[in-house]
Design a protein around this motif. Sequence first.
Motif, PDB file in Angstrom:
ATOM      1  N   GLN A  31       1.751   7.624 -16.226  1.00  0.00           N
ATOM      2  CA  GLN A  31       0.547   8.333 -16.643  1.00  0.00           C
ATOM      3  C   GLN A  31       0.647   8.611 -18.127  1.00  0.00           C
ATOM      4  OE1 GLN A  31      -1.964  10.157 -14.164  1.00  0.00           O
ATOM      5  NE2 GLN A  31      -1.591   8.047 -13.634  1.00  0.00           N
TER       6      GLN A  31
ATOM      7  N   LEU B  92       0.826  -1.200   0.000  1.00  0.00           N
ATOM      8  CA  LEU B  92       0.000   0.000   0.000  1.00  0.00           C
ATOM      9  C   LEU B  92       0.865   1.257   0.000  1.00  0.00           C
ATOM     10  CD1 LEU B  92      -2.942   0.814   0.151  1.00  0.00           C
ATOM     11  CD2 LEU B  92      -2.825   0.692   2.612  1.00  0.00           C
TER      12      LEU B  92
ATOM     13  N   VAL C   1      -7.537   2.057  -2.937  1.00  0.00           N
ATOM     14  CA  VAL C   1      -6.794   1.147  -2.065  1.00  0.00           C
ATOM     15  C   VAL C   1      -6.313  -0.066  -2.862  1.00  0.00           C
ATOM     16  CG1 VAL C   1      -7.054  -0.448  -0.150  1.00  0.00           C
ATOM     17  CG2 VAL C   1      -7.876   1.869   0.066  1.00  0.00           C
TER      18      VAL C   1
ATOM     19  N   ARG D 119      -7.836  10.699 -13.410  1.00  0.00           N
ATOM     20  CA  ARG D 119      -8.137  11.711 -14.421  1.00  0.00           C
ATOM     21  C   ARG D 119      -9.183  12.719 -13.983  1.00  0.00           C
ATOM     22  NH1 ARG D 119      -4.760  12.651 -18.317  1.00  0.00           N
ATOM     23  NH2 ARG D 119      -3.232  11.136 -17.702  1.00  0.00           N
TER      24      ARG D 119
ATOM     25  N   ALA E 134      -5.765  -0.259  -5.984  1.00  0.00           N
ATOM     26  CA  ALA E 134      -4.722   0.140  -6.917  1.00  0.00           C
ATOM     27  C   ALA E 134      -3.380   0.259  -6.208  1.00  0.00           C
ATOM     28  CB  ALA E 134      -5.088   1.470  -7.572  1.00  0.00           C
ATOM     29  N   HIS E 135      -3.394   0.903  -5.053  1.00  0.00           N
ATOM     30  CA  HIS E 135      -2.115   1.110  -4.387  1.00  0.00           C
ATOM     31  C   HIS E 135      -1.565  -0.187  -3.815  1.00  0.00           C
ATOM     32  CE1 HIS E 135      -1.429   5.352  -4.826  1.00  0.00           C
ATOM     33  NE2 HIS E 135      -2.728   5.514  -4.754  1.00  0.00           N
ATOM     34  N   MET E 136      -2.475  -1.112  -3.467  1.00  0.00           N
ATOM     35  CA  MET E 136      -1.977  -2.407  -2.998  1.00  0.00           C
ATOM     36  C   MET E 136      -1.304  -3.167  -4.129  1.00  0.00           C
ATOM     37  SD  MET E 136      -4.767  -3.798  -0.386  1.00  0.00           S
ATOM     38  CE  MET E 136      -4.771  -3.199   1.284  1.00  0.00           C
ATOM     39  N   GLN E 137      -1.714  -2.880  -5.338  1.00  0.00           N
ATOM     40  CA  GLN E 137      -1.094  -3.550  -6.480  1.00  0.00           C
ATOM     41  C   GLN E 137      -0.061  -2.645  -7.145  1.00  0.00           C
ATOM     42  OE1 GLN E 137      -4.613  -4.359  -8.650  1.00  0.00           O
ATOM     43  NE2 GLN E 137      -5.088  -6.180  -7.475  1.00  0.00           N
ATOM     44  N   ASP E 138       0.408  -1.663  -6.427  1.00  0.00           N
ATOM     45  CA  ASP E 138       1.404  -0.718  -6.929  1.00  0.00           C
ATOM     46  C   ASP E 138       0.938   0.015  -8.173  1.00  0.00           C
ATOM     47  OD1 ASP E 138       2.898  -1.561  -4.887  1.00  0.00           O
ATOM     48  OD2 ASP E 138       4.319  -2.734  -6.040  1.00  0.00           O
ATOM     49  N   ARG E 139      -0.372   0.227  -8.273  1.00  0.00           N
ATOM     50  CA  ARG E 139      -0.885   1.047  -9.369  1.00  0.00           C
ATOM     51  C   ARG E 139      -1.321   2.387  -8.788  1.00  0.00           C
ATOM     52  NH1 ARG E 139      -5.659  -0.492 -10.844  1.00  0.00           N
ATOM     53  NH2 ARG E 139      -6.084  -2.073  -9.293  1.00  0.00           N
ATOM     54  N   LEU E 140      -1.965   3.196  -9.605  1.00  0.00           N
ATOM     55  CA  LEU E 140      -2.438   4.484  -9.122  1.00  0.00           C
ATOM     56  C   LEU E 140      -3.950   4.560  -9.019  1.00  0.00           C
ATOM     57  CD1 LEU E 140      -0.127   6.966 -10.994  1.00  0.00           C
ATOM     58  CD2 LEU E 140      -0.208   6.576  -8.566  1.00  0.00           C
TER      59      LEU E 140
ATOM     60  N   LYS F 271       4.088   1.382  -1.096  1.00  0.00           N
ATOM     61  CA  LYS F 271       5.143   1.393  -2.111  1.00  0.00           C
ATOM     62  C   LYS F 271       4.752   2.380  -3.198  1.00  0.00           C
ATOM     63  CE  LYS F 271       7.748  -2.823  -2.463  1.00  0.00           C
ATOM     64  NZ  LYS F 271       7.875  -4.068  -3.224  1.00  0.00           N
ATOM     65  N   PRO F 272       5.707   3.094  -3.744  1.00  0.00           N
ATOM     66  CA  PRO F 272       5.344   3.976  -4.862  1.00  0.00           C
ATOM     67  C   PRO F 272       4.836   3.164  -6.052  1.00  0.00           C
ATOM     68  CG  PRO F 272       7.722   3.912  -4.521  1.00  0.00           C
ATOM     69  CD  PRO F 272       7.111   3.195  -3.364  1.00  0.00           C
ATOM     70  N   ALA F 273       3.838   3.714  -6.704  1.00  0.00           N
ATOM     71  CA  ALA F 273       3.228   2.996  -7.819  1.00  0.00           C
ATOM     72  C   ALA F 273       4.162   2.983  -9.017  1.00  0.00           C
ATOM     73  CB  ALA F 273       1.915   3.659  -8.195  1.00  0.00           C
ATOM     74  N   VAL F 274       4.020   1.945  -9.821  1.00  0.00           N
ATOM     75  CA  VAL F 274       4.859   1.857 -11.009  1.00  0.00           C
ATOM     76  C   VAL F 274       4.140   2.387 -12.238  1.00  0.00           C
ATOM     77  CG1 VAL F 274       6.184  -0.090 -10.167  1.00  0.00           C
ATOM     78  CG2 VAL F 274       4.079  -0.491 -11.422  1.00  0.00           C
ATOM     79  N   THR F 275       2.910   2.852 -12.049  1.00  0.00           N
ATOM     80  CA  THR F 275       2.121   3.326 -13.177  1.00  0.00           C
ATOM     81  C   THR F 275       2.802   4.506 -13.869  1.00  0.00           C
ATOM     82  OG1 THR F 275       0.205   2.755 -11.897  1.00  0.00           O
ATOM     83  CG2 THR F 275      -0.173   4.077 -13.839  1.00  0.00           C
TER      84      THR F 275
ATOM     85  N   PRO G  25      -0.535   9.523 -21.388  1.00  0.00           N
ATOM     86  CA  PRO G  25      -0.395  10.632 -22.355  1.00  0.00           C
ATOM     87  C   PRO G  25       0.469  11.775 -21.813  1.00  0.00           C
ATOM     88  CG  PRO G  25      -2.682  10.047 -21.991  1.00  0.00           C
ATOM     89  CD  PRO G  25      -1.890   9.384 -20.927  1.00  0.00           C
ATOM     90  N   ASP G  26       0.539  11.873 -20.493  1.00  0.00           N
ATOM     91  CA  ASP G  26       1.360  12.945 -19.915  1.00  0.00           C
ATOM     92  C   ASP G  26       2.830  12.549 -19.840  1.00  0.00           C
ATOM     93  OD1 ASP G  26      -1.081  14.032 -19.561  1.00  0.00           O
ATOM     94  OD2 ASP G  26      -1.220  13.533 -17.440  1.00  0.00           O
TER      95      ASP G  26
END
Lengths: 209, 356
Positions: free
Chosen positions: A34, A26, B42, B54, B44-50, A28-32, A36-37
């Motif tokens: 973004q 929870l 939640v 938008r 998303a962040h648990m899976q290291d996403r955002l 950890k920094p996301a790897v997403t 188009p930006d």
Amino acid sequence: MKQYLKNSFDGIWTILVGMKVTFKHLFKPAVTIQYPDVKLPMADRVRNRLYVNMDDCIGCDQCARACPVNCITIDTVKSLPTEDLGKTSNGKKKVLWVTKFDIDIAKCCYCQLCVFPCPTECIYMTDVYEFSEFEREDLNYKFATLTESEIVEKNANFEKMQAEKEAKKAAAAKAKAEELAKKKAEEEAKAKEEPKTDNADNKEQPDKE
Amino acid sequence: MYELLYDIFGSEIIAMIIAACMPLFLFILPFALIAVLLERKVSAHMQDRLGPMRVGYHGILQTIADILKLIQKEDIVADTTDKKLFNMAPVLVFAGSYAVFAAIPFSGAFIGSAADVGIFFIIAVSSIVVAGILMAGWASNNKYSLLGAMRSAAQIISYEIPTALVVLSIVMLTGTLSLNTMSIQQTAYFWNWNLFGGAADGFVQLLLLPFTVVAFVIFYISSLAEVNRTPFDIPEAESELVAGYHTEYSGMKFAMFFLAEYANMFAVSAIAVAIFLGGYQSPLGYLGNTIGVEWLIPYEQLFWFTVKGVGLVLVQIWLRWTLPRLRVDQLMTVCWKYLIPYAFVNLIIIGLISLI
Ligand code: SF4
Ligand code: SF4
């Protein structure tokens, strides 16, 4: 009974272990990215949209012939000897007007085979990969730099030049033929003075043009 | 609450209608809005996403955009569905989960109905949801829906037994069926919560402590199963049954199922809070008492109730994104072979201790 208690304990314990793992993630920094930006950097040799630098193109048609799916169409017309089309950046003299240079990127399979044969290295792959369109026709990229009227003019120029050349050629041929005929006539005239004049009539007028 | 509204409007009917709508507009709708976003963020962040990013700052308006989209959607009713049941099912499911809120004490001053049989009413009325789900599955005329509905019925009915047993043991301990009385008994500080043995004296409380904790765990697990949340989401298992009983629903009817699911999530958390976590009581004493502002206390209670409830919902979300789905046989094993025996033994022990 022992197994039963162990099972219950394991059940609860493993759930807690799993929850610990997800809890850690929870924060950890996301790897997403973004998209188009922010964009991922592309590799050096990516093959995406083609681009042709028309300043350097000599219209040699090599790329069109190399293409396995025939998605490049090139039309050229010769320039007048008086016109100076300039040189390409690597010193080749340009002699052809490129009146049409279309790449139908919808057909292109990005094999890059058109890039290698180009003698002036003016057709190449760029790293542009976002070029979707609503109409398929819009994917037919036109690179020719001449305007419509210029194309007409160049074609007319070429035809005029061609016609003049033809005329010259015809005139030259006529002159030659006349000379020949003159020569023959002289020879015949000479021959007439000699005693043998049997079949001379048949050969009196040779190929008239 | 009702008396206050009666005083304002002077008409029983208007006061009643407004009182009945209060939880919907005060709790369920805002909660659903927030919870949906929370769940997505939640997870998303648990899976290291955002997650949604938008609409608005970090996507906070995403749910509103989704609702706008849902409202615009065409309401599709397939030809071969049983129209009457098909249209009735979402309403019934929502009504079932909404009725639960009638007996939940949100705060000392805001209780839909302070009925003396509150918890009994809740357990009884929440069973309507099963009927609604079965109707939805049957009326859809779709094998996935029917399978999902059957699983759901089997699951909810099975898991009602451990829930009821655990609730029974707490009822024995506290000697009341009213959620409001239960909340009042767990007053003052958090070591008086039923989770930690209730408001009994030192020794008895220590004796009770392990058993009430077990009771809470059992209640939480089985309540998860009753609201069809992962790891017990086999009725709507999207990877095997498309979407279970709401496969055929679209537009607002689907939204109703969705709303019911989130209302249910909060409802079971609220019940767990009321029974085990001190209800609307503050764990640390009241600010209103300290600074001598009496009217602040009900608002503080509302605040604490919401915090505890949302906290439990967060744990539900956390569990959902941690655990994989159970198989049907595992589901039944957990219920019949583990939860029910434990709940039963627990019931007997708590009963014996409370005799002391
Ligand atoms: S990349 Fe391949 S397919 Fe595309 S234009 Fe060049 S040769 Fe043709
Ligand atoms: S190979 Fe190069 S120079 Fe020749 S026509 Fe193609 S782009 Fe122009």
